[in-house]
Design an enzyme around this catalytic site. Structure first.
Site, short mmCIF file in Angstrom:
data_model
loop_
_atom_site.label_atom_id
_atom_site.label_comp_id
_atom_site.label_asym_id
_atom_site.label_seq_id
_atom_site.Cartn_x
_atom_site.Cartn_y
_atom_site.Cartn_z
N GLU A 1 37.32 23.85 39.75
CA GLU A 1 37.52 23.60 41.18
C GLU A 1 36.71 22.41 41.67
O GLU A 1 37.20 21.61 42.48
CB GLU A 1 37.20 24.84 42.00
CG GLU A 1 38.13 26.03 41.78
CD GLU A 1 39.58 25.72 42.16
OE1 GLU A 1 39.83 24.72 42.85
OE2 GLU A 1 40.47 26.50 41.78
N TYR B 1 36.85 25.55 50.86
CA TYR B 1 37.95 25.60 49.90
C TYR B 1 37.50 26.22 48.59
O TYR B 1 38.13 27.16 48.07
CB TYR B 1 38.54 24.19 49.63
CG TYR B 1 39.35 24.22 48.37
CD1 TYR B 1 40.65 24.71 48.40
CD2 TYR B 1 38.78 23.90 47.14
CE1 TYR B 1 41.38 24.85 47.24
CE2 TYR B 1 39.49 24.03 45.98
CZ TYR B 1 40.79 24.50 46.02
OH TYR B 1 41.49 24.66 44.87
N ASP C 1 43.90 23.31 51.07
CA ASP C 1 43.70 21.99 50.49
C ASP C 1 44.85 21.09 50.96
O ASP C 1 45.62 21.47 51.84
CB ASP C 1 43.64 22.07 48.96
CG ASP C 1 45.00 22.34 48.36
OD1 ASP C 1 45.87 22.90 49.06
OD2 ASP C 1 45.22 21.97 47.19
#
Length: 354
Positions: free
Chosen positions: A38, A121, A139
DNA sequence: AATTCGGGGCC
DNA sequence: GGCCCAGAATT
């Protein structure tokens, strides 16, 4: 009326199960691996991030391995991926998890959010994928899908925009399988509801998509334009000594490429000729400690290195000297240092047959 | 709330 | 040349 739960989620996840890419980080729910992937994929395409992910899990199989690596080595492995604060925060967080959390990542959104480099996020992604916590990710893909399907024209990068989209995503998330839902909506945005020329005729939502009905697909999401880019003029001093050494300096302070290495740099307000360069105080300070016998310009035509917010007009000046008295490194060892792509490109061209 | 952090791919 | 990308930190 727009499509509501559970229909949105059912359609979306059904599409996802049929169309998802076979990405390596989808084969695990290990927080270390999900976290690493991520961070790397922040503002970065899968195709660009994937080789770096493979390099990192090979070099650092565990969070402890990453924590125990010198920061310079982490930056070197990160070289070329950009946004280098991600690498520095990655390393800092690995050390913290290893040294203060017994090597175990936090298992919930609220605590994940406290980690350096982990924002809303990323905390949502890890919490949902690894721990089934229903926190919706937002996102670039999610902005696009939701703005179109639900006809939301609120600017995504201004004022209340981000919060509005987060609330909508949070209403839609499948609380039974939040990780799958989050990955599904992102994958749908990345693969089907793409920015340019999406194939709306074959879209699973074309019967309910507000933007499609109003023929507004290309105009969504609404995004406030960025300011024009700044032009900067870089003059790199590439020292070549007779014993095949040169000089690299580490960038410190604020600004781009923090903690990466580069040749001594003199920035000017415009392109300068050799006489102007020689008369600059920075150059005179530099040459006080370097008795060079010649200086020549490598590239008459400036290399324009384009970043998101600035264009760097760059020229490389070659200084030959018998011996340099400054901190010197062998030319053969330049490749051990983490350098910006701008420098890497020059080095590989200039020293190719050196 | 706006700005600043990289680099590459696509049109 | 402009836009976008599995955003976060700083100001």
């Amino acid at each position: 009326m727009s499509i509501l739960n559970p229909h949105f989620s059912k359609r979306l996840i059904s599409w996802y199960l049929d169309n998802k890419r076979d990405l390596i980080w989808r084969k695990t729910v290990s927080p270390y691996h999900i976290w690493l992937s991520e961070i790397m994929l922040q503002q970065t395409r899968v195709a660009q991030g994937l080789p770096y992910y493979l390099k990192f899990i090979n070099a650092y199989p565990t969070v402890q391995d990453l924590a125990n690596s010198p920061e310079d080595e982490v930056l070197k492995l990160w070289q070329g991926l950009g946004y280098y604060s991600r690498a520095r925060n990655l390393h800092a967080t690995a050390k913290r998890v290893t040294e203060e959390m017994n090597g175990v990542f936090p298992d919930n959104y609220k605590d994940l959010l406290k980690l350096k480099g982990v924002g809303e996020y990323t905390a949502s992604a890890i919490a949902s994928i690894c721990f089934n916590e229903p926190q919706a990710v937002v996102d670039g893909n999610v902005y696009r899908v939701l703005s179109r399907v639900f006809g939301v024209s609120t600017p995504i990068n201004k004022g209340n925009g981000p919060k509005e989209f987060k609330n909508l995503a949070q209403q839609l998330i499948d609380k039974e399988q939040p990780g799958t839902f989050n990955q599904a909506i992102m994958e749908f945005g990345a693969r089907h509801c793409v920015p340019k020329n999406p194939n709306c005729n074959s879209c699973i939502f074309n019967d309910v998509c507000v933007a499609f009905k109003k023929n507004e697909v290309e105009g969504l999401p609404v995004k406030i334009k960025a300011k024009p880019v700044k032009k900067r003029y870089f003059n790199y001093l590439v020292v070549l000594s007779d014993n095949e050494n040169t000089i690299l300096k580490q960038r410190i302070g604020k600004g781009i490429w923090h903690k990466l290495y580069e040749f001594p740099l003199i920035e000017t307000l415009e392109e300068v000729d050799i006489e102007t360069l020689k008369n600059l105080p920075q150059f005179q300070d530099f040459s006080e400690n370097l008795d060079f016998r010649s200086i020549s310009l490598f590239n008459e035509e400036a290399v324009v290195h384009k970043l998101s917010h600035q264009h760097l007009y760059t020229r490389f000046w070659i200084l030959e000297t018998a011996k340099n008295n400054q901190a010197e490194i062998p030319i053969s060892e330049i490749n051990k240092y983490a350098v910006p792509v701008l420098i890497e490109n020059f080095v590989s061209e200039f020293f190719e047959n050196y």
